[in-house]
Design a protein around this motif. Structure first.
Motif, PDB file in Angstrom:
ATOM      1  N   HIS A  75     -18.544  23.580  25.243  1.00 21.88           N
ATOM      2  CA  HIS A  75     -19.884  23.712  24.661  1.00 21.88           C
ATOM      3  C   HIS A  75     -19.806  24.212  23.229  1.00 21.88           C
ATOM      4  O   HIS A  75     -20.618  23.856  22.381  1.00 21.88           O
ATOM      5  CB  HIS A  75     -20.749  24.640  25.526  1.00 21.88           C
ATOM      6  N   LEU A 120     -18.552  21.299  20.839  1.00 24.88           N
ATOM      7  CA  LEU A 120     -19.555  20.234  20.756  1.00 24.88           C
ATOM      8  C   LEU A 120     -20.818  20.704  20.040  1.00 24.88           C
ATOM      9  O   LEU A 120     -21.574  19.905  19.499  1.00 24.88           O
ATOM     10  CB  LEU A 120     -19.905  19.734  22.161  1.00 24.88           C
ATOM     11  N   ARG A 121     -20.994  21.966  20.027  1.00 26.25           N
ATOM     12  CA  ARG A 121     -22.121  22.527  19.287  1.00 26.25           C
ATOM     13  C   ARG A 121     -21.819  22.496  17.792  1.00 26.25           C
ATOM     14  O   ARG A 121     -22.688  22.226  16.978  1.00 26.25           O
ATOM     15  CB  ARG A 121     -22.336  23.962  19.755  1.00 26.25           C
ATOM     16  N   GLU A 122     -20.568  22.753  17.482  1.00 22.55           N
ATOM     17  CA  GLU A 122     -20.193  22.814  16.057  1.00 22.55           C
ATOM     18  C   GLU A 122     -19.915  21.429  15.472  1.00 22.55           C
ATOM     19  O   GLU A 122     -19.982  21.239  14.264  1.00 22.55           O
ATOM     20  CB  GLU A 122     -18.950  23.697  15.897  1.00 22.55           C
ATOM     21  N   GLY A 123     -19.562  20.479  16.297  1.00 26.01           N
ATOM     22  CA  GLY A 123     -19.227  19.148  15.788  1.00 26.01           C
ATOM     23  C   GLY A 123     -18.973  18.212  16.950  1.00 26.01           C
ATOM     24  O   GLY A 123     -19.365  18.510  18.077  1.00 26.01           O
ATOM     25  N   GLN A 164     -24.649  20.133  12.975  1.00 25.55           N
ATOM     26  CA  GLN A 164     -25.735  21.080  13.274  1.00 25.55           C
ATOM     27  C   GLN A 164     -25.404  21.900  14.523  1.00 25.55           C
ATOM     28  O   GLN A 164     -25.097  21.326  15.567  1.00 25.55           O
ATOM     29  CB  GLN A 164     -27.061  20.347  13.508  1.00 25.55           C
ATOM     30  N   SER A 165     -25.496  23.219  14.396  1.00 23.64           N
ATOM     31  CA  SER A 165     -25.119  24.060  15.540  1.00 23.64           C
ATOM     32  C   SER A 165     -26.264  24.926  16.040  1.00 23.64           C
ATOM     33  O   SER A 165     -26.122  25.621  17.041  1.00 23.64           O
ATOM     34  CB  SER A 165     -23.928  24.950  15.165  1.00 23.64           C
TER      35      SER A 165
END
Lengths: 694, 342
Positions: B59, B62-65, B291-292
């Motif tokens: 997570h 995938l949040r950062e990129g 976008q995070s």
């Protein structure tokens, strides 16, 4: 549009060929000795070739004459000579190579279309004489084709000559042959496209005589080659307009007649010879020099449209020579030729002694890993394949696997993580992909997963044990085991033993088996010796076994400890009611955390288990990984945040890393929304594009 | 004369832009319908991604990129609609992927669920198209009279839908014929491009082959757009001339396009160039993978939706401009001011 250039009439070519052969005939048999005179012998030099070949570029025919001097290095005699005739693999659709390739479904020959007449090839031995102690014996009457691997009577890639008398240990014989070969339309990285020629594995070539007998496998679709080391002296006659590059150093370029010239190349201590000719090549010269390593002259033969990428090819080659040279041992030949093959030739990405083919495209953005990746890989094969000459028919993992691992490491050290690239505008849907690349700089590929080929391995993990001879691997999954699995278990060892130890293992193996034919047990013995550990348990699984590794955190819980029921000392029992965890967050409350780690795959590896708590506390536990599951129970003043098995990702062979960690409370919502929203935009655009047709 | 034709073409584009800008609600409704149609599928993919990430530490990345390590497992474990999530949907890739599909005809070889959604979207478009043309014509003061509508009447939402539904069988007939022609072009392309590849089997330089492919691609795009242009006018005729049968409307559209090829092409390809410029701008500005935060994700979503809104507006400008030009050429519109005459 470039097409075949000026053609010479076949009859004329034949006369020129005969003249060239006659001119070289007197010197051919001694040529190998000349080469051998080049300094100290690095290899046994027991298979030496003097070859004269003429190229008819119009008819796509090679006419050759060769003298092979072979010395029996084993402790037993042999009354046969076994030779590879590799180009007979494309003689017709019944060869073993093409039958196997039909299973792979990759070849245009096998799956899609019946090729035109010019696509097929052959290699015909026209005469063969044994010269032994000044006695000449014609061997043609006693010749036969053999199919030791599958008994295919239609396969003609192995030719056996019966000898009039056994060759005793230490004794040498000379085999004089003439032959004729039809060059295939470029196939399996050899052949022609227009007036571009890449000629590899092209002449009758001896197998390897081993203690068990002749090791001379048929040519297979999924495997490569195996030969003894020796000296090569090769004269190539062809029209003057061609620029020629080859294994070894060019000794001379002599006009013959009628616009034909003969290029002479020599190289000692190699186990093969390849060459290429094209009028289009532009050349660049450079020198690799690095303190502590011998200098290497670099010759780059580029397609004109790739001139702007010359520096990238040279930089990648230099990085390889430097890092492989530092890690394993120096490159000893002093020269190396890099070939950029013609577009669509299918000759790219292949290694030959002192020469290799890279491969690039008209547009390749920096940072996308190409041409650097393929250049590093093939340059690396100069060490693993060129210098350490394992049997690629049986143990392809030794060179391909070690080299895949090493090339990934070089790319990481020298060029950093490459970005994801998608190629657009591929109207004919070829395997080459679109013409215009788009680099996604934010999306990076990792060495450990992508350079090592984990995605490919994952789907082939249990398809075969690596110990099975490579040519018997299932054609569709073989490469994933040879390349990917080996690179992954080497990377696992790198993390398990440390790079210093693994580097010493590999450099020791390299040093001991340069110019030799090591077997798997040799590698395992070196690994045990240098690491000071018995790694048999590891090799037993990764090499002899075909089980998958898959460790998972299958359960986590973390609840406040608040006893219910009768509590207190025996003489002051009190009854406490309530729900479990009801006092969560209260001061002085402890939490009981349970983490269950499971082994879901058949294979075993010792793993660490990390528990991270809400207050930032970290706890690392070790597990031998043997039982099917284990539970860790901890009492802490804080709740568990997450648990992870193998948190440092030592075990790169683990086929499912998603289940290696487990949060107490999933946080998948936001990233899932993020990626779904991006996909949604793509879908909306897709729908809008579709409405174009209404 | 040439100057007058140019003036008429530009005036038509101007009318098309004005009538589109005068109907922001219509553009927004079309965009919203597109969004609503896609949303359930988006929710499904979200569930797949969420399930794949599960309680794992992926997570974070995938949040950062975009995490290709995760993706390599995801793509092997998933299928169907969810498998169409791929790294290239990031940023400009989303638009380029579809452009490639349009050009190659790959739109039609997608997963069945995608095709079903696309079909639903096409049906929706089919049901509204007649009403949209009538509305744009009404805003331009063109004669759109039928048995129940007066000249120059601007249709309201209900009238638009009603008119669209009534016109849809006639537009469907035209779409079927257009579809067959599109299919023929793709078939031709699927023959020509591999043929080029085979014919160039001795070519050793990529740029040579690229040149041939580009020439062929220009021809394919020219054919696809020519069909689109012709049938756009046929649909306008079928709406504005309700007494004509679809085949007669097609014949009249063909006559009109042939007789006024310069003006028609100027309007269509001029607007096409403008649309490509807008798309190119978006390709440069398209939010990537970084976008995070909730706000960042929302912002990227809004930017993407704005782009789609402009795409819908662009489609209406095409229709509005073609309608205005048709009105001028057939004498249904007010004459141009004399100052504009040569």
């Amino acid at each position: 549009m470039r097409r075949v250039g000026r053609q010479v009439a076949p009859g004329k070519l034949a006369r020129i060929a005969l003249a060239a052969l006659a001119a070289g005939a007197t010197s051919s048999t001694v040529a190998a000795q000349d080469v051998a005179g080049e300094g100290r012998a690095l290899s046994p030099r027991n298979a030496n070739y003097a070859i004269e070949v003429t190229l008819d570029p119009g008819a796509k025919i090679l006419t050759g004459k060769q003298t092979v001097t072979w010395r029996n290095t084993q402790h037993k005699a042999t009354d046969e000579l076994w030779l590879h005739l590799y180009w007979n693999a494309w003689r017709n659709s019944e060869s073993t190579w093409l039958r196997e390739d039909q299973i792979r479904g990759r070849s245009e020959y096998g799956k899609h279309k019946i090729p035109g007449k010019d696509a097929w090839s052959y290699l015909l031995v026209q005469s063969a004489q044994l010269v032994q102690e000044h006695v000449r014996t014609d061997l043609m009457a006693g010749r036969r084709y053999a199919a030791p691997d599958d008994g295919n009577p239609n396969d003609r890639t192995v030719l056996v000559f019966s000898l009039p008398a056994p060759v005793q240990p230490g004794q040498s014989v000379q085999l004089e042959m003439t032959w004729r070969a039809k060059i295939p339309r470029t196939f399996a990285r050899t052949g022609f496209r227009g007036d571009f020629f890449f000629i590899a594995h092209w002449f009758p070539k001896l197998g390897v005589f081993e203690p068990e007998g002749w090791n001379c496998h048929q040519y297979h679709a999924g495997t490569e080659f195996f030969s003894d080391y020796g000296n090569y002296d090769v004269r190539i006659t062809l029209p003057e307009r061609f620029k020629v590059a080859a294994t070894g150093r060019r000794r001379s370029k002599t006009p013959v007649s009628d616009g034909m010239v003969t290029h002479r190349f020599q190289q000692a201590d190699v186990h093969g010879f390849a060459w290429t000719a094209s009028p289009d090549y532009v050349t660049k010269q450079d020198t690799f020099s690095e303190p502590g390593l011998p200098p290497v002259e670099l010759s780059l033969f580029l397609q004109p449209e790739h001139l702007a990428q010359a520096a990238r090819h040279l930089a990648a080659t230099k990085a390889t020579l430097k890092l492989y040279g530092t890690w394993y041992g120096p490159y000893p030949y002093g020269h190396l030729t890099i070939i950029d093959p013609a577009y669509g030739a299918g000759a790219g990405g292949m290694e030959y002694p002192t020469l290799f083919t890279a491969g690039t495209r008209l547009f390749n953005p920096p940072g996308g890993g190409r041409p650097e990746g393929v250049t590093v890989h093939e340059a690396g094969h100069q060490f693993w394949y060129g210098l350490v000459g394992n049997n690629e028919f049986e143990h392809a993992w030794i060179d391909e696997g070690i080299n895949t691992f090493s090339a990934g490491r070089v790319m990481d050290v020298a060029f950093g993580r490459r970005a994801y690239v998608k190629r657009y505008f591929n109207p004919a849907k070829t395997r080459r992909g679109g013409f215009f690349p788009l680099l996604f700089p934010e999306i990076r590929l990792s060495r450990m997963v992508h350079a090592n080929g984990l995605p490919g391995y994952r789907s082939a993990a249990i398809s075969d044990a690596q110990s099975r001879p490579t040519f018997q691997y299932f054609p569709k999954t073989g490469a994933r085991l040879s390349y990917g699995k080996t690179a992954l278990w080497l990377s696992t060892l790198e993390r398990y033993l440390g790079w210093k130890t693994l580097q010493r293992i590999l450099s020791t193996f390299f040093e001991r088996y340069r110019f030799k034919h090591p077997r798997p047990r040799d590698f395992f013995a070196v690994a045990n010796e240098v690491s000071g550990r018995d790694l048999g348990w590891f090799f037993e699984q990764v090499y002899y076994g075909s089980d998958a590794f898959d460790y998972a955190v299958s359960y986590v819980s973390s609840t406040a400890i608040r006893p219910r029921g009768w509590v207190g000392p025996d003489d002051e029992l009190s009854y406490r009611a309530g729900k479990p965890g009801a006092a969560s967050g209260a001061a002085g409350v402890n939490y009981r955390t349970r983490v269950v780690v499971a082994r879901k795959g058949g294979a075993v590896f010792p793993v660490n288990v990390l528990m991270v708590f809400d207050n930032g506390e970290k706890l690392l536990k070790k597990w031998d990984g043997k039982y099917r599951w284990v539970m860790f129970e901890e009492t802490r003043p804080s709740k568990l945040d997450y648990a992870a098995v193998d948190p440092e990702r030592v075990l790169l062979l683990d086929v499912n890393y998603r289940n290696n960690s487990r949060l107490l409370v999933s946080r998948a919502g936001l990233p899932a929304t993020k990626w779904a929203s991006k996909w949604l935009l793509w879908l909306q655009d897709f729908l809008l594009v579709f409405s174009y047709f209404v | 004369m040439i100057e007058r034709r140019k003036t008429e073409a530009w005036a038509s584009i101007n009318d098309g832009v004005r009538s589109t800008l005068g109907a922001p609600g219509l553009v927004s409704s079309l965009w919203l319908a597109n969004l609503l149609l896609a949303l359930p599928a988006g929710w499904l993919v979200r569930q797949h991604v969420s399930h794949s990430i599960g309680p794992s530490l992926f997570h974070q990345t995938l949040r950062e990129g975009f995490d290709l390590d995760w993706y390599s497992e995801y793509e092997q474990a998933t299928g169907g609609l969810a498998a169409t999530l791929r790294p290239s949907i990031v940023g400009p890739g989303a638009v380029l992927d579809n452009l490639e599909l349009w050009f190659s005809g790959g739109l039609f070889s997608q997963h069945l669920s995608l095709l079903a959604l696309a079909l639903a979207h096409a049906v929706l478009w089919l049901l509204l198209l007649g009403g949209i043309i009538a509305r744009l014509a009404g805003m331009q003061g063109l004669e759109t009279a039928t048995d129940s509508h007066a000249t120059g009447e601007v249709l309201g939402p209900a009238g638009l839908i009603l008119r669209g539904v009534r016109m849809s069988p006639r537009i469907l007939q035209l779409s079927v014929v257009a579809g067959l022609l599109y299919f023929a072009v793709y078939r031709l392309a699927w023959i020509v491009f591999p043929w080029i590849e085979r014919a160039c089997h001795d070519v050793t330089q990529e740029r040579t082959l690229l040149t041939y492919h580009l020439i062929a691609a220009v021809c394919v795009v020219a054919l696809l757009t020519a069909i689109n242009l012709l049938f756009d006018y046929a649909k306008i005729v079928v709406v504005l001339e309700p007494k004509l049968s679809p085949s007669s409307a097609l014949a009249r559209a063909m006559q009109l396009v042939v007789a006024n090829a310069g003006q028609v092409a100027l309007v269509y390809y001029g607007l096409g160039a403008a649309l490509l410029a807008v798309s190119a701008l978006y390709l440069l500005l398209a939010p990537g993978a970084g976008q995070s935060t909730t706000l960042g994700i929302l912002g990227a979503f809004v930017v993407g939706q704005l782009y789609l809104w402009f795409r819908f507006a662009g489609r209406l400008v095409f229709l509005g401009s073609a309608t205005a030009l048709y009105g001028r050429l057939c004498g249904k519109a007010a004459p141009l001011p004399s100052a504009g005459r040569p």
